[in-house]
Design a protein around this motif. Structure first.
Motif, PDB file in Angstrom:
ATOM      1  N   THR A  39       0.597  -1.346  -0.228  1.00  0.00           N
ATOM      2  CA  THR A  39      -0.282  -0.093   0.135  1.00  0.00           C
ATOM      3  C   THR A  39       0.584   1.393  -0.220  1.00  0.00           C
ATOM      4  OG1 THR A  39      -1.819  -1.205   1.372  1.00  0.00           O
ATOM      5  CG2 THR A  39      -1.880   1.543   1.477  1.00  0.00           C
ATOM      6  N   PRO A  40       0.500   2.181  -0.853  1.00  0.00           N
ATOM      7  CA  PRO A  40       1.990   3.309  -0.986  1.00  0.00           C
ATOM      8  C   PRO A  40       1.282   4.074   0.425  1.00  0.00           C
ATOM      9  CG  PRO A  40      -0.078   3.411  -2.901  1.00  0.00           C
ATOM     10  CD  PRO A  40      -0.286   1.859  -2.361  1.00  0.00           C
ATOM     11  N   PHE A  41       2.462   5.123   0.507  1.00  0.00           N
ATOM     12  CA  PHE A  41       2.086   6.460   1.661  1.00  0.00           C
ATOM     13  C   PHE A  41       1.368   7.435   0.287  1.00  0.00           C
ATOM     14  CE2 PHE A  41       5.815   4.294   3.367  1.00  0.00           C
ATOM     15  CZ  PHE A  41       5.703   3.251   4.997  1.00  0.00           C
ATOM     16  N   GLN A  42       0.619   7.683   1.793  1.00  0.00           N
ATOM     17  CA  GLN A  42       0.302   9.071   0.024  1.00  0.00           C
ATOM     18  C   GLN A  42      -1.002  10.278   1.441  1.00  0.00           C
ATOM     19  OE1 GLN A  42      -3.013   6.890  -2.287  1.00  0.00           O
ATOM     20  NE2 GLN A  42      -4.327   7.896  -0.791  1.00  0.00           N
ATOM     21  N   SER A  43      -1.155  11.031   1.051  1.00  0.00           N
ATOM     22  CA  SER A  43      -1.380  12.015   1.309  1.00  0.00           C
ATOM     23  C   SER A  43      -2.142  13.210   0.268  1.00  0.00           C
ATOM     24  CB  SER A  43      -0.914  13.042   2.271  1.00  0.00           C
ATOM     25  OG  SER A  43      -1.915  13.763   3.013  1.00  0.00           O
ATOM     26  N   GLU A  44      -3.122  13.452   0.331  1.00  0.00           N
ATOM     27  CA  GLU A  44      -3.965  14.154  -0.431  1.00  0.00           C
ATOM     28  C   GLU A  44      -4.677  15.459  -0.084  1.00  0.00           C
ATOM     29  OE1 GLU A  44      -6.216  13.652  -5.216  1.00  0.00           O
ATOM     30  OE2 GLU A  44      -7.017  12.761  -2.920  1.00  0.00           O
ATOM     31  N   ALA A  45      -4.894  16.653  -0.760  1.00  0.00           N
ATOM     32  CA  ALA A  45      -5.332  18.002   0.354  1.00  0.00           C
ATOM     33  C   ALA A  45      -5.804  18.333  -0.684  1.00  0.00           C
ATOM     34  CB  ALA A  45      -4.449  18.282   1.319  1.00  0.00           C
ATOM     35  N   LEU A  46      -7.292  18.852  -1.584  1.00  0.00           N
ATOM     36  CA  LEU A  46      -6.769  19.709  -3.024  1.00  0.00           C
ATOM     37  C   LEU A  46      -7.361  21.186  -2.106  1.00  0.00           C
ATOM     38  CD1 LEU A  46      -9.404  16.902  -4.518  1.00  0.00           C
ATOM     39  CD2 LEU A  46      -6.356  17.516  -4.775  1.00  0.00           C
ATOM     40  N   THR A  47      -7.481  21.605  -1.374  1.00  0.00           N
ATOM     41  CA  THR A  47      -8.455  22.595  -1.065  1.00  0.00           C
ATOM     42  C   THR A  47      -7.200  23.979  -0.364  1.00  0.00           C
ATOM     43  OG1 THR A  47      -9.770  21.785   0.478  1.00  0.00           O
ATOM     44  CG2 THR A  47     -10.375  22.210  -2.004  1.00  0.00           C
ATOM     45  N   THR A  48      -6.595  22.531   0.564  1.00  0.00           N
ATOM     46  CA  THR A  48      -5.756  23.391   1.643  1.00  0.00           C
ATOM     47  C   THR A  48      -4.714  24.092   0.973  1.00  0.00           C
ATOM     48  OG1 THR A  48      -4.794  23.088   3.344  1.00  0.00           O
ATOM     49  CG2 THR A  48      -3.820  21.823   2.000  1.00  0.00           C
ATOM     50  N   THR A  49      -3.877  25.340   2.095  1.00  0.00           N
ATOM     51  CA  THR A  49      -2.773  25.689   2.013  1.00  0.00           C
ATOM     52  C   THR A  49      -1.647  25.826   2.895  1.00  0.00           C
ATOM     53  OG1 THR A  49      -3.578  28.135   2.100  1.00  0.00           O
ATOM     54  CG2 THR A  49      -4.211  27.591   0.691  1.00  0.00           C
ATOM     55  N   ALA A  50      -2.454  24.972   3.685  1.00  0.00           N
ATOM     56  CA  ALA A  50      -1.712  24.926   4.927  1.00  0.00           C
ATOM     57  C   ALA A  50       0.181  23.585   4.192  1.00  0.00           C
ATOM     58  CB  ALA A  50      -2.049  23.901   5.829  1.00  0.00           C
ATOM     59  N   SER A  51       1.133  23.849   4.757  1.00  0.00           N
ATOM     60  CA  SER A  51       2.268  23.625   4.458  1.00  0.00           C
ATOM     61  C   SER A  51       2.714  21.923   4.861  1.00  0.00           C
ATOM     62  CB  SER A  51       3.717  23.657   4.819  1.00  0.00           C
ATOM     63  OG  SER A  51       3.190  23.653   6.004  1.00  0.00           O
ATOM     64  N   LEU A  52       3.307  21.076   4.336  1.00  0.00           N
ATOM     65  CA  LEU A  52       3.017  19.239   4.486  1.00  0.00           C
ATOM     66  C   LEU A  52       4.286  19.150   4.620  1.00  0.00           C
ATOM     67  CD1 LEU A  52       3.114  16.627   5.928  1.00  0.00           C
ATOM     68  CD2 LEU A  52       2.069  16.405   3.395  1.00  0.00           C
ATOM     69  N   GLU A  53       5.451  19.209   5.588  1.00  0.00           N
ATOM     70  CA  GLU A  53       7.147  18.987   6.027  1.00  0.00           C
ATOM     71  C   GLU A  53       7.152  17.626   6.292  1.00  0.00           C
ATOM     72  OE1 GLU A  53      11.267  19.748   7.989  1.00  0.00           O
ATOM     73  OE2 GLU A  53       9.456  22.078   6.937  1.00  0.00           O
ATOM     74  N   ILE A  54       7.744  16.817   5.524  1.00  0.00           N
ATOM     75  CA  ILE A  54       8.376  15.270   6.036  1.00  0.00           C
ATOM     76  C   ILE A  54      10.008  15.611   6.405  1.00  0.00           C
ATOM     77  CG2 ILE A  54       8.163  12.471   5.304  1.00  0.00           C
ATOM     78  CD1 ILE A  54       5.638  13.018   4.041  1.00  0.00           C
ATOM     79  N   SER A  55      10.069  14.076   7.574  1.00  0.00           N
ATOM     80  CA  SER A  55      11.390  15.108   7.528  1.00  0.00           C
ATOM     81  C   SER A  55      11.592  13.260   7.931  1.00  0.00           C
ATOM     82  CB  SER A  55      11.992  16.362   8.405  1.00  0.00           C
ATOM     83  OG  SER A  55      11.459  16.437  10.343  1.00  0.00           O
ATOM     84  N   GLY A  56      13.045  13.505   8.566  1.00  0.00           N
ATOM     85  CA  GLY A  56      14.058  12.296   8.612  1.00  0.00           C
ATOM     86  C   GLY A  56      15.340  11.465   8.621  1.00  0.00           C
ATOM     87  N   SER A  57      15.684  10.363   8.694  1.00  0.00           N
ATOM     88  CA  SER A  57      16.538   9.334   8.461  1.00  0.00           C
ATOM     89  C   SER A  57      16.579   8.212   6.873  1.00  0.00           C
ATOM     90  CB  SER A  57      17.577  10.333   9.966  1.00  0.00           C
ATOM     91  OG  SER A  57      18.958   9.615   9.670  1.00  0.00           O
ATOM     92  N   TRP A  58      17.749   8.018   7.664  1.00  0.00           N
ATOM     93  CA  TRP A  58      17.993   6.780   6.986  1.00  0.00           C
ATOM     94  C   TRP A  58      18.699   5.778   7.358  1.00  0.00           C
ATOM     95  CZ3 TRP A  58      19.753  10.903   4.706  1.00  0.00           C
ATOM     96  CH2 TRP A  58      21.376  10.928   4.593  1.00  0.00           C
ATOM     97  N   ILE A  59      19.008   4.113   7.246  1.00  0.00           N
ATOM     98  CA  ILE A  59      19.861   3.463   8.372  1.00  0.00           C
ATOM     99  C   ILE A  59      20.883   2.992   7.070  1.00  0.00           C
ATOM    100  CG2 ILE A  59      20.334   0.994   9.322  1.00  0.00           C
ATOM    101  CD1 ILE A  59      17.484   1.596  10.847  1.00  0.00           C
ATOM    102  N   HIS A  60      22.235   3.206   6.825  1.00  0.00           N
ATOM    103  CA  HIS A  60      22.521   2.499   6.340  1.00  0.00           C
ATOM    104  C   HIS A  60      23.365   1.837   6.218  1.00  0.00           C
ATOM    105  CE1 HIS A  60      26.264   2.695   3.401  1.00  0.00           C
ATOM    106  NE2 HIS A  60      25.330   2.746   2.332  1.00  0.00           N
ATOM    107  N   ASP A  61      24.151   0.190   5.366  1.00  0.00           N
ATOM    108  CA  ASP A  61      24.135  -0.728   5.895  1.00  0.00           C
ATOM    109  C   ASP A  61      25.594  -0.637   5.125  1.00  0.00           C
ATOM    110  OD1 ASP A  61      22.061  -1.766   7.918  1.00  0.00           O
ATOM    111  OD2 ASP A  61      21.107  -3.288   6.331  1.00  0.00           O
TER     112      ASP A  61
END
Length: 61
Positions: free
Chosen positions: A39-61
């Motif tokens: 199931t894909p990650f998704q977000s849909e907000a057609l009428t908003t003007t608010a911002s969405l920020e996704i931040s994070g890190s990763w694991i490197h092997d």
């Protein structure tokens, strides 16, 4: 957050119909592997003007 279910839930909250659709939002991911089960990650907000920020890190092997 640290699981795929938590990320799916957070994205739903900032999508149309969600409690935070009209608020600026930052979603912070912990390092890890987020298995979606096909199931894909998704977000849909057609009428908003608010911002969405996704931040994070990763694991490197």
């Amino acid at each position: 957050m640290s699981t795929a279910d938590e990320l799916h839930a957070a994205l739903a909250q900032v999508s149309d119909g969600g409690d935070y659709v009209d608020e600026d939002t930052v979603i912070t991911l912990q390092p890890g592997v987020y298995l979606t089960g096909g199931t894909p990650f998704q977000s849909e907000a057609l009428t908003t003007t608010a911002s969405l920020e996704i931040s994070g890190s990763w694991i490197h092997d």
